[in-house]
Enzyme design. Structure first.
Site, mmCIF file in Angstrom:
data_model
loop_
_atom_site.group_PDB
_atom_site.id
_atom_site.type_symbol
_atom_site.label_atom_id
_atom_site.label_comp_id
_atom_site.label_asym_id
_atom_site.label_seq_id
_atom_site.Cartn_x
_atom_site.Cartn_y
_atom_site.Cartn_z
ATOM 1 N N GLY A 93 0.833 -1.663 -0.216
ATOM 2 C CA GLY A 93 0.116 0.040 -0.100
ATOM 3 C C GLY A 93 0.671 1.375 0.432
ATOM 4 O O GLY A 93 1.875 1.365 -0.121
ATOM 5 N N GLN A 152 1.272 3.401 1.870
ATOM 6 C CA GLN A 152 2.183 3.473 3.587
ATOM 7 C C GLN A 152 2.651 2.593 3.703
ATOM 8 O O GLN A 152 2.404 2.223 5.068
ATOM 9 C CB GLN A 152 0.975 4.499 4.280
ATOM 10 C CG GLN A 152 0.887 6.066 3.712
ATOM 11 C CD GLN A 152 2.040 6.966 4.073
ATOM 12 O OE1 GLN A 152 2.805 6.143 5.500
ATOM 13 N NE2 GLN A 152 2.362 7.807 3.729
ATOM 14 N N SER A 153 2.523 1.308 2.830
ATOM 15 C CA SER A 153 3.514 0.379 3.488
ATOM 16 C C SER A 153 4.683 0.575 4.588
ATOM 17 O O SER A 153 5.550 1.274 3.737
ATOM 18 C CB SER A 153 3.833 -0.383 2.802
ATOM 19 O OG SER A 153 4.413 -2.053 2.668
ATOM 20 N N ASN A 154 4.514 0.086 5.198
ATOM 21 C CA ASN A 154 5.729 0.121 6.474
ATOM 22 C C ASN A 154 7.191 -1.128 5.874
ATOM 23 O O ASN A 154 7.691 -1.127 5.698
ATOM 24 C CB ASN A 154 5.687 -0.587 7.929
ATOM 25 C CG ASN A 154 4.412 0.576 8.520
ATOM 26 O OD1 ASN A 154 3.929 1.425 9.301
ATOM 27 N ND2 ASN A 154 3.439 -0.545 9.154
ATOM 28 N N CYS A 170 7.836 -1.729 2.328
ATOM 29 C CA CYS A 170 8.176 -1.607 1.766
ATOM 30 C C CYS A 170 9.753 -0.384 2.450
ATOM 31 O O CYS A 170 10.309 -0.183 1.211
ATOM 32 C CB CYS A 170 7.257 -0.538 0.131
ATOM 33 S SG CYS A 170 6.429 -1.870 -0.313
#
Length: 388
Positions: free
Chosen positions: A106, A108-110, A112
Site C-alpha cells: 500500500g 503507506q506500506s511499512n 516497503c
C-alpha cells in the site's frame, strides 16, 4: 590501550565485535529441525532481542495481565515486524546474486519502507510498487510518513491504482517489473507483500525462540499471544513456533484486511511450504478487526489510539497494532471469561509513520494546547533568554 582478547588470547574478528549487518550461518531451534527447507544464512538487520514489559492497560478482565513485546523498537528506520522477515529474505537475495530488490504494498506500506532501507544498507537498489487511488496515481505521491523515508533512501517508486492492483494481482505486477529489469540487464529479487512467504515465516519462528529465552530469564509464562495480521507471515511464524516449541501460548490474530477464512488458508500454504504437517486452524485463532477496511480508520479506533498513548505512553499505529489492540480490548469487554486470569503477550509490530497519514482525522482529538499566559507583573528585559 591494548585491544580486547578472546579466551584464546587472540584479538576478536570484526564480525565478532560488530555483528550488525553481517551475514551468518543459521541454525534453527531444536524443535524446528524437522521443518524443510531450513534457511542456510541470515542477515543481522534488527536490533534484537526487543524488550518485553508490562502494559498497564485500563479495564482488563479479572486477574488478566497484558505484556508488550516491543518489535516497534526493532530498528530499520523506525522499526517493525518486517525486519525479522527481511533478515532471511535479503540473505537469500544476496545468495542469489541480486543487485536489486522488488517489493509491493500500500501507499503507506511499512514493509516497503523497511525493505528500501535494508536494501540500501546492503548496497542494493530497491523498486517498490505502491497501491494508491486512481485519482492520485498520476501525481507525485508526496512525502508523508513512510514515503519520506523511502524517497530519502532512493527507492524507485512505481504507482499503481487500487483498481489495477485488484485486477492484475501483486504477483503478476512484481513479475512485470521483474521482466522489465531483467531485459535491462539487472538481477532482481522479488519479495512478496509483507515479506510473507515460507522463507519470511522463519523471522517469527525465530522470534518465538527469542521470547522463550526472555521467558526463561524472567521465570514467567504467557498463556496467549495477540498480534495484528495484515499479510499472514508474522502469524504463521508465531503460531507455528508457539505450537512446536515449549512456549505453547495460544495465538490470537486480529486481521486488518482480509477475512479470517482467507488467512487460515494463506497460513496453511505457508506452513505447508515448510512441511510442518499442522492445520492452521489448530494453531491460531483469526479474528476480524478490519473495521472499514485496510488502512481506513474509524473515529473510535483513532480515539482509542490516542487514549492508550495518553494512559500508557505507548503509541500504536492506526493500521495494524492500533486495530489489533482495539479488537483485543473489545473482545475482552464482550468475552471477559475468555481472558480472566490470562497472561497475554501483545506483539507491537511498529508502523508509527502511518500515523502521519491520519493527522487530519486526529486533529479534533488532540486539542490539548493553549497560549501560555504570563502575567504583566513578570519582569521583561530585552535580550534576556534569547535563543536566536
Amino acid at each position: 590501550m591494548e585491544s580486547a582478547r578472546n579466551a584464546d588470547g587472540e584479538a576478536p574478528t570484526t564480525e565478532m565485535s560488530f555483528g550488525f549487518l553481517t551475514k551468518k550461518p543459521y541454525t534453527p531451534p531444536s524443535w524446528a529441525f524437522h521443518l524443510s527447507p531450513i534457511p542456510s544464512h541470515v542477515f543481522s538487520l534488527g536490533h534484537l532481542p526487543t524488550p518485553i514489559h508490562k502494559w498497564n492497560l485500563p479495564n482488563l478482565p479479572n486477574n488478566a495481565e497484558v505484556w508488550l513485546k516491543r518489535d516497534d523498537l526493532s530498528g530499520m528506520q523506525l522499526s517493525g515486524n518486517k525486519v525479522r522477515k527481511l533478515e532471511f529474505l535479503l540473505a537469500d537475495a544476496v545468495a542469489h546474486g541480486a543487485d536489486c530488490i522488488i517489493t509491493i504494498g500500500g501507499i503507506q506500506s511499512n514493509h516497503c519502507r523497511a525493505t528500501a532501507v535494508a536494501a540500501k544498507y546492503l548496497n542494493l537498489d530497491c523498486y517498490v510498487i505502491l497501491r494508491t487511488s486512481k485519482v492520485l496515481v498520476d501525481q507525485d505521491p508526496g512525502l508523508v510518513g513512510n514515503l519520506l523515508v523511502e524517497r530519502l533512501v532512493g527507492a524507485h517508486i512505481q504507482l499503481i491504482s487500487k483498481e489495477e492492483y485488484a485486477k492484475i494481482g501483486s504477483v503478476a505486477l512484481t513479475n512485470v517489473l521483474k521482466d522489465k529489469l531483467l531485459k535491462e540487464g539487472r538481477r532482481p529479487y522479488v519479495i512478496p507483500v509483507g515479506g510473507s512467504n515460507s522463507l519470511g515465516t522463519w523471522g517469527y519462528i525465530e522470534a518465538i525462540r527469542e521470547i522463550e529465552q526472555q521467558v526463561q530469564t524472567s521465570s514467567s509464562k504467557f498463556d496467549d499471544i495477540v498480534v495484528a495480521c495484515g499479510s499472514g507471515g508474522t502469524i504463521a511464524g508465531l503460531s507455528l513456533g508457539s505450537w512446536l516449541g515449549p512456549l505453547q501460548a495460544k495465538v490470537h490474530a486480529f486481521s486488518v484486511c482480509d477475512d479470517p477464512d482467507y488467512f487460515y488458508n494463506f497460513v496453511q500454504g505457508l506452513v505447508d511450504g515448510l512441511n510442518a504437517g499442522v492445520n492452521s486452524r489448530d494453531i491460531v485463532e483469526v479474528i476480524n478487526a478490519k473495521g472499514q477496511g485496510y488502512a481506513m480508520s474509524t473515529h473510535e479506533e483513532l480515539k482509542f489510539v490516542k487514549e492508550i498513548a495518553a494512559a500508557t505512553g505507548v503509541v500504536l499505529d492506526p493500521v495494524y497494532s492500533g486495530k489489533a489492540a482495539y479488537g483485543m480490548m473489545k473482545d475482552m469487554a464482550e468475552n471477559p471469561k475468555k481472558w480472566e486470569g490470562r497472561k497475554v503477550l501483545f506483539i507491537h509490530t511498529g508502523g508509527l509513520l502511518g500515523l502521519f497519514d491520519k493527522v487530519d482525522q486526529m486533529a479534533s482529538l488532540l486539542e490539548n494546547w493553549q497560549r501560555m499566559d504570563v502575567h504583566e507583573s513578570v519582569p521583561r528585559e530585552d535580550g534576556t533568554g534569547k535563543m536566536f
